[in-house]
Design a protein around this motif. Structure first.
Motif, mmCIF file in Angstrom:
data_model
loop_
_atom_site.group_PDB
_atom_site.id
_atom_site.type_symbol
_atom_site.label_atom_id
_atom_site.label_comp_id
_atom_site.label_asym_id
_atom_site.label_seq_id
_atom_site.Cartn_x
_atom_site.Cartn_y
_atom_site.Cartn_z
ATOM 1 N N ASP A 73 -29.940 13.872 -18.325
ATOM 2 C CA ASP A 73 -30.505 12.713 -19.103
ATOM 3 C C ASP A 73 -29.392 12.568 -20.195
ATOM 4 O O ASP A 73 -28.787 13.456 -21.608
ATOM 5 C CB ASP A 73 -32.314 12.967 -19.604
ATOM 6 C CG ASP A 73 -32.510 11.622 -19.942
ATOM 7 O OD1 ASP A 73 -31.069 10.815 -20.621
ATOM 8 O OD2 ASP A 73 -33.705 11.476 -20.860
ATOM 9 N N VAL A 74 -28.147 11.248 -19.889
ATOM 10 C CA VAL A 74 -27.639 11.135 -20.895
ATOM 11 C C VAL A 74 -27.872 9.271 -21.706
ATOM 12 O O VAL A 74 -27.060 9.083 -22.395
ATOM 13 C CB VAL A 74 -26.489 10.884 -20.584
ATOM 14 C CG1 VAL A 74 -25.756 12.192 -19.343
ATOM 15 C CG2 VAL A 74 -26.393 9.468 -19.237
ATOM 16 N N THR A 75 -29.229 9.624 -22.069
ATOM 17 C CA THR A 75 -29.396 8.379 -22.950
ATOM 18 C C THR A 75 -28.943 8.414 -24.270
ATOM 19 O O THR A 75 -28.373 7.592 -24.635
ATOM 20 C CB THR A 75 -30.702 8.179 -22.744
ATOM 21 O OG1 THR A 75 -31.686 8.436 -21.143
ATOM 22 C CG2 THR A 75 -31.221 7.033 -23.871
ATOM 23 N N GLN A 76 -28.742 9.378 -24.746
ATOM 24 C CA GLN A 76 -28.217 10.160 -26.148
ATOM 25 C C GLN A 76 -26.920 11.250 -25.936
ATOM 26 O O GLN A 76 -27.099 11.948 -25.117
ATOM 27 C CB GLN A 76 -29.160 10.842 -26.939
ATOM 28 C CG GLN A 76 -28.535 11.082 -27.967
ATOM 29 C CD GLN A 76 -29.402 12.410 -29.391
ATOM 30 O OE1 GLN A 76 -30.781 12.027 -28.780
ATOM 31 N NE2 GLN A 76 -28.991 12.377 -30.442
ATOM 32 N N LYS A 77 -25.445 10.031 -25.835
ATOM 33 C CA LYS A 77 -24.317 10.448 -25.428
ATOM 34 C C LYS A 77 -23.989 11.736 -25.988
ATOM 35 O O LYS A 77 -23.190 12.313 -25.430
ATOM 36 C CB LYS A 77 -23.943 9.704 -25.400
ATOM 37 C CG LYS A 77 -23.745 8.511 -24.925
ATOM 38 C CD LYS A 77 -24.240 8.371 -22.846
ATOM 39 C CE LYS A 77 -23.666 7.198 -22.633
ATOM 40 N NZ LYS A 77 -25.482 6.788 -22.320
ATOM 41 N N SER A 78 -24.364 12.182 -27.060
ATOM 42 C CA SER A 78 -23.935 13.228 -27.905
ATOM 43 C C SER A 78 -24.986 14.723 -27.529
ATOM 44 O O SER A 78 -24.528 15.477 -28.361
ATOM 45 C CB SER A 78 -23.583 13.146 -29.013
ATOM 46 O OG SER A 78 -25.247 12.465 -30.098
ATOM 47 N N ASN A 79 -25.833 14.173 -26.913
ATOM 48 C CA ASN A 79 -26.782 14.936 -26.398
ATOM 49 C C ASN A 79 -27.893 15.074 -24.964
ATOM 50 O O ASN A 79 -28.782 14.807 -24.989
ATOM 51 C CB ASN A 79 -27.740 15.463 -27.552
ATOM 52 C CG ASN A 79 -28.866 16.435 -27.336
ATOM 53 O OD1 ASN A 79 -28.286 17.598 -26.765
ATOM 54 N ND2 ASN A 79 -30.506 16.560 -27.796
ATOM 55 N N PRO A 80 -26.657 14.956 -24.488
ATOM 56 C CA PRO A 80 -26.815 15.402 -22.743
ATOM 57 C C PRO A 80 -28.301 16.201 -22.331
ATOM 58 O O PRO A 80 -27.788 17.465 -22.748
ATOM 59 C CB PRO A 80 -25.809 15.428 -21.401
ATOM 60 C CG PRO A 80 -24.785 15.565 -22.560
ATOM 61 C CD PRO A 80 -25.066 15.431 -24.008
ATOM 62 N N ILE A 81 -29.156 16.087 -21.768
ATOM 63 C CA ILE A 81 -30.052 17.085 -21.505
ATOM 64 C C ILE A 81 -30.475 17.030 -19.793
ATOM 65 O O ILE A 81 -30.887 16.597 -19.032
ATOM 66 C CB ILE A 81 -31.534 16.584 -21.755
ATOM 67 C CG1 ILE A 81 -31.360 16.453 -23.648
ATOM 68 C CG2 ILE A 81 -32.497 17.369 -21.414
ATOM 69 C CD1 ILE A 81 -32.189 15.653 -23.900
ATOM 70 N N LEU A 82 -29.975 18.557 -19.081
ATOM 71 C CA LEU A 82 -30.240 18.625 -17.844
ATOM 72 C C LEU A 82 -31.320 18.535 -17.645
ATOM 73 O O LEU A 82 -32.903 19.477 -17.918
ATOM 74 C CB LEU A 82 -29.860 20.418 -17.808
ATOM 75 C CG LEU A 82 -29.735 21.038 -16.395
ATOM 76 C CD1 LEU A 82 -29.577 20.099 -15.146
ATOM 77 C CD2 LEU A 82 -29.520 22.149 -16.224
ATOM 78 N N VAL A 83 -32.209 18.240 -16.650
ATOM 79 C CA VAL A 83 -33.649 17.924 -16.267
ATOM 80 C C VAL A 83 -33.730 18.146 -15.358
ATOM 81 O O VAL A 83 -34.434 19.026 -15.319
ATOM 82 C CB VAL A 83 -33.250 15.980 -16.158
ATOM 83 C CG1 VAL A 83 -34.719 15.812 -15.787
ATOM 84 C CG2 VAL A 83 -33.164 15.504 -16.681
ATOM 85 N N SER A 84 -32.871 18.450 -14.079
ATOM 86 C CA SER A 84 -32.709 18.992 -13.102
ATOM 87 C C SER A 84 -31.839 19.806 -12.225
ATOM 88 O O SER A 84 -31.067 18.894 -12.433
ATOM 89 C CB SER A 84 -33.552 18.800 -11.916
ATOM 90 O OG SER A 84 -33.676 19.212 -10.375
ATOM 91 N N ARG A 85 -31.949 20.920 -11.689
ATOM 92 C CA ARG A 85 -30.543 21.853 -10.771
ATOM 93 C C ARG A 85 -31.528 22.245 -9.444
ATOM 94 O O ARG A 85 -32.079 23.310 -9.240
ATOM 95 C CB ARG A 85 -29.610 22.948 -11.905
ATOM 96 C CG ARG A 85 -28.657 23.361 -11.401
ATOM 97 C CD ARG A 85 -28.123 24.215 -11.735
ATOM 98 N NE ARG A 85 -27.462 24.132 -12.604
ATOM 99 C CZ ARG A 85 -26.764 24.343 -14.021
ATOM 100 N NH1 ARG A 85 -28.538 25.842 -14.449
ATOM 101 N NH2 ARG A 85 -27.078 23.766 -15.678
ATOM 102 N N THR A 86 -31.049 21.392 -8.545
ATOM 103 C CA THR A 86 -30.899 22.398 -7.178
ATOM 104 C C THR A 86 -29.385 22.736 -6.700
ATOM 105 O O THR A 86 -28.794 22.211 -6.473
ATOM 106 C CB THR A 86 -31.746 21.219 -6.801
ATOM 107 O OG1 THR A 86 -33.271 20.800 -7.171
ATOM 108 C CG2 THR A 86 -32.436 21.864 -5.209
ATOM 109 N N SER A 87 -29.437 24.144 -6.103
ATOM 110 C CA SER A 87 -28.537 24.463 -5.485
ATOM 111 C C SER A 87 -28.983 24.486 -4.043
ATOM 112 O O SER A 87 -29.661 24.475 -3.656
ATOM 113 C CB SER A 87 -28.967 26.411 -5.672
ATOM 114 O OG SER A 87 -28.721 26.796 -7.273
#
Length: 91
Positions: A73-87
């Protein structure tokens, strides 16, 4: 949305996603970066319009590297948030 999304390189963020404010194209500025998944070679960033109401209208980047797909989630560019990671397995 007035931002360029750049990948790879050696200019910080572990070769991950860089967000550059280009609303003033003669003077671009670094807006943020996400390197939590290391080097990324492909990303597609969209304003999410899917069925998950938690993320509806938010700017999301779908990124991949040699062994994972990440949603950030890069809505707030200075604080991007990982939503999901799949290997995934390399073949």
């Amino acid at each position: 949305a007035g931002y360029a999304f750049l990948l790879g390189g050696t200019n910080g963020c572990s070769g991950g996603l860089h967000m550059v404010d280009i609303r003033n194209p003669t003077s671009p500025t670094q807006a943020g970066c996400y390197g939590g998944d290391g080097y990324a070679h492909d990303c597609h960033c969209v304003v999410y319009r899917g069925p998950d109401t938690k993320y509806f209208g938010r700017e999301m980047c779908f990124c991949c590297n040699e062994d994972t797909v990440s949603i950030v989630d890069v809505t707030q560019k200075s604080n991007p948030i990982l939503v999901s990671r799949t290997s995934y397995a390399q073949t």
